[in-house]
Motif scaffolding. Structure first.
Motif, PDB file in Angstrom:
ATOM      1  N   ALA A   1      44.208  51.977  30.864  1.00 16.09           N
ATOM      2  CA  ALA A   1      44.826  51.002  29.955  1.00 16.09           C
ATOM      3  C   ALA A   1      44.462  49.571  30.360  1.00 16.09           C
ATOM      4  N   THR A   2      44.350  49.338  31.687  1.00 17.56           N
ATOM      5  CA  THR A   2      44.000  47.972  32.117  1.00 17.56           C
ATOM      6  C   THR A   2      42.606  47.600  31.604  1.00 17.56           C
ATOM      7  N   TRP A   3      41.747  48.595  31.460  1.00 17.37           N
ATOM      8  CA  TRP A   3      40.398  48.301  30.971  1.00 17.37           C
ATOM      9  C   TRP A   3      40.430  47.796  29.544  1.00 17.37           C
ATOM     10  N   SER A   4      41.285  48.434  28.734  1.00 15.33           N
ATOM     11  CA  SER A   4      41.423  47.977  27.350  1.00 15.33           C
ATOM     12  C   SER A   4      42.057  46.599  27.298  1.00 15.33           C
ATOM     13  N   ALA A   5      42.973  46.379  28.216  1.00  9.25           N
ATOM     14  CA  ALA A   5      43.706  45.111  28.195  1.00  9.25           C
ATOM     15  C   ALA A   5      42.871  43.966  28.785  1.00  9.25           C
ATOM     16  N   ALA A   6      41.884  44.327  29.607  1.00  4.16           N
ATOM     17  CA  ALA A   6      41.116  43.284  30.307  1.00  4.16           C
ATOM     18  C   ALA A   6      40.150  42.569  29.363  1.00  4.16           C
ATOM     19  N   ASP A   7      39.824  41.339  29.715  1.00  4.81           N
ATOM     20  CA  ASP A   7      38.790  40.621  28.952  1.00  4.81           C
ATOM     21  C   ASP A   7      37.409  41.103  29.412  1.00  4.81           C
ATOM     22  N   ASP A   8      36.370  40.517  28.892  1.00  4.02           N
ATOM     23  CA  ASP A   8      35.019  41.008  29.193  1.00  4.02           C
ATOM     24  C   ASP A   8      34.587  40.732  30.622  1.00  4.02           C
TER      25      ASP A   8
ATOM     26  N   ALA B   1      46.704  32.465  39.989  1.00  3.28           N
ATOM     27  CA  ALA B   1      45.868  31.323  39.614  1.00  3.28           C
ATOM     28  C   ALA B   1      46.355  30.690  38.322  1.00  3.28           C
ATOM     29  N   GLY B   2      45.740  29.600  37.994  1.00  3.41           N
ATOM     30  CA  GLY B   2      46.069  28.899  36.750  1.00  3.41           C
ATOM     31  C   GLY B   2      47.261  27.986  36.937  1.00  3.41           C
ATOM     32  N   VAL B   3      47.528  27.194  35.905  1.00  4.55           N
ATOM     33  CA  VAL B   3      48.618  26.224  35.961  1.00  4.55           C
ATOM     34  C   VAL B   3      49.944  26.938  36.184  1.00  4.55           C
ATOM     35  N   ALA B   4      50.110  28.079  35.506  1.00  7.14           N
ATOM     36  CA  ALA B   4      51.381  28.800  35.605  1.00  7.14           C
ATOM     37  C   ALA B   4      51.461  29.655  36.868  1.00  7.14           C
ATOM     38  N   ARG B   5      50.410  29.612  37.692  1.00  9.27           N
ATOM     39  CA  ARG B   5      50.354  30.447  38.902  1.00  9.27           C
ATOM     40  C   ARG B   5      50.670  31.892  38.575  1.00  9.27           C
ATOM     41  N   GLN B   6      50.165  32.362  37.468  1.00  8.20           N
ATOM     42  CA  GLN B   6      50.453  33.747  37.093  1.00  8.20           C
ATOM     43  C   GLN B   6      49.585  34.715  37.893  1.00  8.20           C
ATOM     44  N   LEU B   7      50.057  35.956  37.966  1.00  8.24           N
ATOM     45  CA  LEU B   7      49.285  36.974  38.664  1.00  8.24           C
ATOM     46  C   LEU B   7      48.213  37.514  37.711  1.00  8.24           C
TER      47      LEU B   7
ATOM     48  N   GLY C   1      35.614  34.402  29.622  1.00  8.54           N
ATOM     49  CA  GLY C   1      36.971  34.684  30.064  1.00  8.54           C
ATOM     50  C   GLY C   1      37.911  33.516  29.780  1.00  8.54           C
ATOM     51  N   ARG C   2      39.177  33.838  29.522  1.00  4.93           N
ATOM     52  CA  ARG C   2      40.148  32.770  29.339  1.00  4.93           C
ATOM     53  C   ARG C   2      41.125  32.679  30.509  1.00  4.93           C
ATOM     54  N   LEU C   3      41.263  33.789  31.209  1.00  5.27           N
ATOM     55  CA  LEU C   3      42.098  33.748  32.402  1.00  5.27           C
ATOM     56  C   LEU C   3      41.315  33.056  33.514  1.00  5.27           C
TER      57      LEU C   3
ATOM     58  N   TYR D   1      33.215  32.885  37.044  1.00  2.97           N
ATOM     59  CA  TYR D   1      33.700  34.198  36.615  1.00  2.97           C
ATOM     60  C   TYR D   1      32.939  35.306  37.326  1.00  2.97           C
ATOM     61  N   PRO D   2      33.609  36.454  37.512  1.00  5.32           N
ATOM     62  CA  PRO D   2      33.021  37.533  38.317  1.00  5.32           C
ATOM     63  C   PRO D   2      31.610  37.945  37.909  1.00  5.32           C
ATOM     64  N   THR D   3      31.287  37.902  36.625  1.00  7.00           N
ATOM     65  CA  THR D   3      29.934  38.327  36.242  1.00  7.00           C
ATOM     66  C   THR D   3      28.884  37.319  36.689  1.00  7.00           C
ATOM     67  N   ASN D   4      29.317  36.120  37.036  1.00  4.12           N
ATOM     68  CA  ASN D   4      28.347  35.106  37.470  1.00  4.12           C
ATOM     69  C   ASN D   4      28.347  34.911  38.974  1.00  4.12           C
ATOM     70  N   VAL D   5      29.112  35.747  39.676  1.00  2.42           N
ATOM     71  CA  VAL D   5      29.242  35.565  41.116  1.00  2.42           C
ATOM     72  C   VAL D   5      28.634  36.761  41.843  1.00  2.42           C
ATOM     73  N   ALA D   6      27.880  36.498  42.896  1.00  2.95           N
ATOM     74  CA  ALA D   6      27.359  37.573  43.739  1.00  2.95           C
ATOM     75  C   ALA D   6      27.283  37.039  45.160  1.00  2.95           C
TER      76      ALA D   6
END
Ligand SMILES: [Zn+2]
Length: 452
Positions: A29-36, A81-87, A106-108, A171-176
């Motif tokens: 389910a997390t996969w469906s909920a996740a962004d690209d 992370a983010g302004v709201a320090r959300q998980l 990504g927006r997160l 973003y993770p796809t741009n990091v190695a």
């Protein structure tokens, strides 16, 4: 919610198998909920509404417990992370399963690259291999100097595939992950333009070939260190220097995981990685015994040589005979095991071979490597016997090369057999290298004639 794919091996993955079936369902389910990018809001309420919307008997607390399982197994990396320090959760192997044609940005907020835990997570994801040069990255930071090269050059850093100067994201796809010196040597250029710095080639060769591969485990590996002698102290190029002429010795480690690289790096790069894989398959590759790789995965933080291990009197005697400093070699021996994440089953035997196989260190020299002009003149008619090249000249001309591993029947005979075999074989090997280096000079001379 998005359409996601998962590969058949998903069901056979040990980590997935260790999950409670509900946790497995939640994971999907997390996969469906996740962004690209594989990022998902890590909130039990949110995930319950996706995975268990109709299950009144599964509480938010239950979901929270299932989420913990995903986190503990390293399937999801959780950060604030983010302004709201959300998980936020990052599905670590997301892109291994997803082929996304036109990913939405990504927006997160992405995992903060300044956080050492984030760096380590990416290293695990990328299999501790530098995405630029393809060589292993030491599991623990190294310090000190080997053959004039500061070992920090090999230490772990994160690198952006599309550099920040070209608007590459965090973003993770741009990091190695990469070696510190590789990342620096690239200096914002495209991955395709990268050339491994000589300092990294030298340090890798020195650490990787300072002792034979699986001798440490079973005395069945290749005796290989002639490379070491020829790597000169003055090769300690500044970080910025990018030297094309030094080729990377083939990495003999099995199981290189370049999925993250091929995901995001252009085709030409992943092709070259595949080619190298192919070469490894043709017998240069000395595989690490199974037990060793398991132990290695299980205890990546351990030192691989017992902390109370010391050279024996016999080792010291041998070192003196060979003009080596036993304590210095013992330090290098440890660094090698650390850098390669190698479990040394019998340190005494492995260290004996290390000493036999290491060439005495030459005194520090103030003069630089011989310039090309100091290479002997070779004309089309100069007989091979009249050309005398030093080891470092040969290395400069051919690049560092790996000596051949002993045939299986020799390796089976143990240390003495390998020693005897190499005593004979090394002469042939060096003679062949010399001849090939002379051929290179001949070609160069011919090219000069054509040019003028
Ligand atoms: Zn590298």
């Amino acid at each position: 919610m998005r359409i996601r794919t998962f590969k058949p091996e998903f069901w056979h993955d040990e980590k997935i198998g260790a999950l409670h079936p509900f946790a497995r369902l939640l994971f999907l389910a997390t996969w469906s909920a996740a962004d690209d990018e594989g990022l998902v809001r890590w909130s039990p309420e949110h995930l319950k509404s996706i995975a268990f919307a109709y299950d009144d008997d599964i509480s938010v607390e239950d979901v929270s417990g299932l989420m913990d399982q995903l986190q503990q197994l390293g399937l999801v990396f959780v950060y604030r992370a983010g302004v709201a320090r959300q998980l936020i959760g990052y599905i670590v192997r997301f892109r291994r399963h997803q082929r996304i044609n036109r990913p939405t940005p990504g927006r997160l907020t992405p995992p903060p690259l300044g956080d050492p835990a984030v760096v380590r997570m990416y290293a695990e994801r990328d299999g501790w291999l530098c995405h630029l040069c393809g060589e292993e990255i030491p599991r623990e930071p190294l310090e000190g100097v080997v053959d004039g090269v500061p070992l920090e050059h090999l230490n772990l850093v994160v690198d952006r595939i599309v550099p920040r100067s070209s608007k590459g994201s965090d973003y993770p796809t741009n990091v190695a992950v990469a070696h510190a010196a590789c990342s620096l040597a690239r200096r914002g250029r495209a991955v395709e333009e990268f050339r491994q710095p000589a300092s990294v080639a030298t340090a890798v060769a020195r650490l990787a070939y300072g002792v034979s591969e699986s001798v440490s485990d079973s005395l069945s590996g290749s005796v290989s260190d002639s490379v070491s002698e020829s790597v000169s102290d003055s090769r300690s190029d500044s970080l910025s220097e990018v030297q094309q002429s030094v080729t990377t010795p083939p990495n003999r480690f099995t199981e290189r995981d370049n999925s993250s690289v091929s995901d995001s790096v252009s085709d030409s790069r992943s092709d070259s990685l595949r080619e190298r894989k192919g070469r490894e398959g043709k017998g240069v590759c000395v595989s690490v015994p199974k037990e060793a790789s398991v132990a290695r995965g299980a205890s990546s933080d351990n030192t691989y040589i017992p902390s109370d291990w010391l050279p024996t009197d016999r080792h010291r005697q041998l070192a003196t005979q060979r003009g080596l400093d036993a304590d210095r070699e013992a330090r290098r021996f440890r660094a090698y095991a650390k850098a390669k994440g190698r479990v040394i089953a019998d340190p005494d035997a492995a260290f004996e071979l290390w000493l036999l196989d290491t060439q005495p260190r030459r005194p520090l020299r103030a003069v630089p490597d011989p310039a090309p002009s100091s290479l002997p003149e070779v004309g089309p008619d100069t007989p091979d016997e009249q050309v005398q090249l030093t080891r470092e000249q040969i290395d400069d001309l051919l690049g560092l090369e790996e000596p051949p591993p002993p045939p299986a029947e020799v390796a089976a005979g143990g240390l003495d057999a390998i020693r005897e075999w190499w005593a004979e074989e090394s002469g042939r090997w060096h003679a062949d290298r010399h001849a090939r280096a002379v051929a290179v000079l001949r070609k160069r001379a011919a090219a000069r004639v054509v040019a003028t």
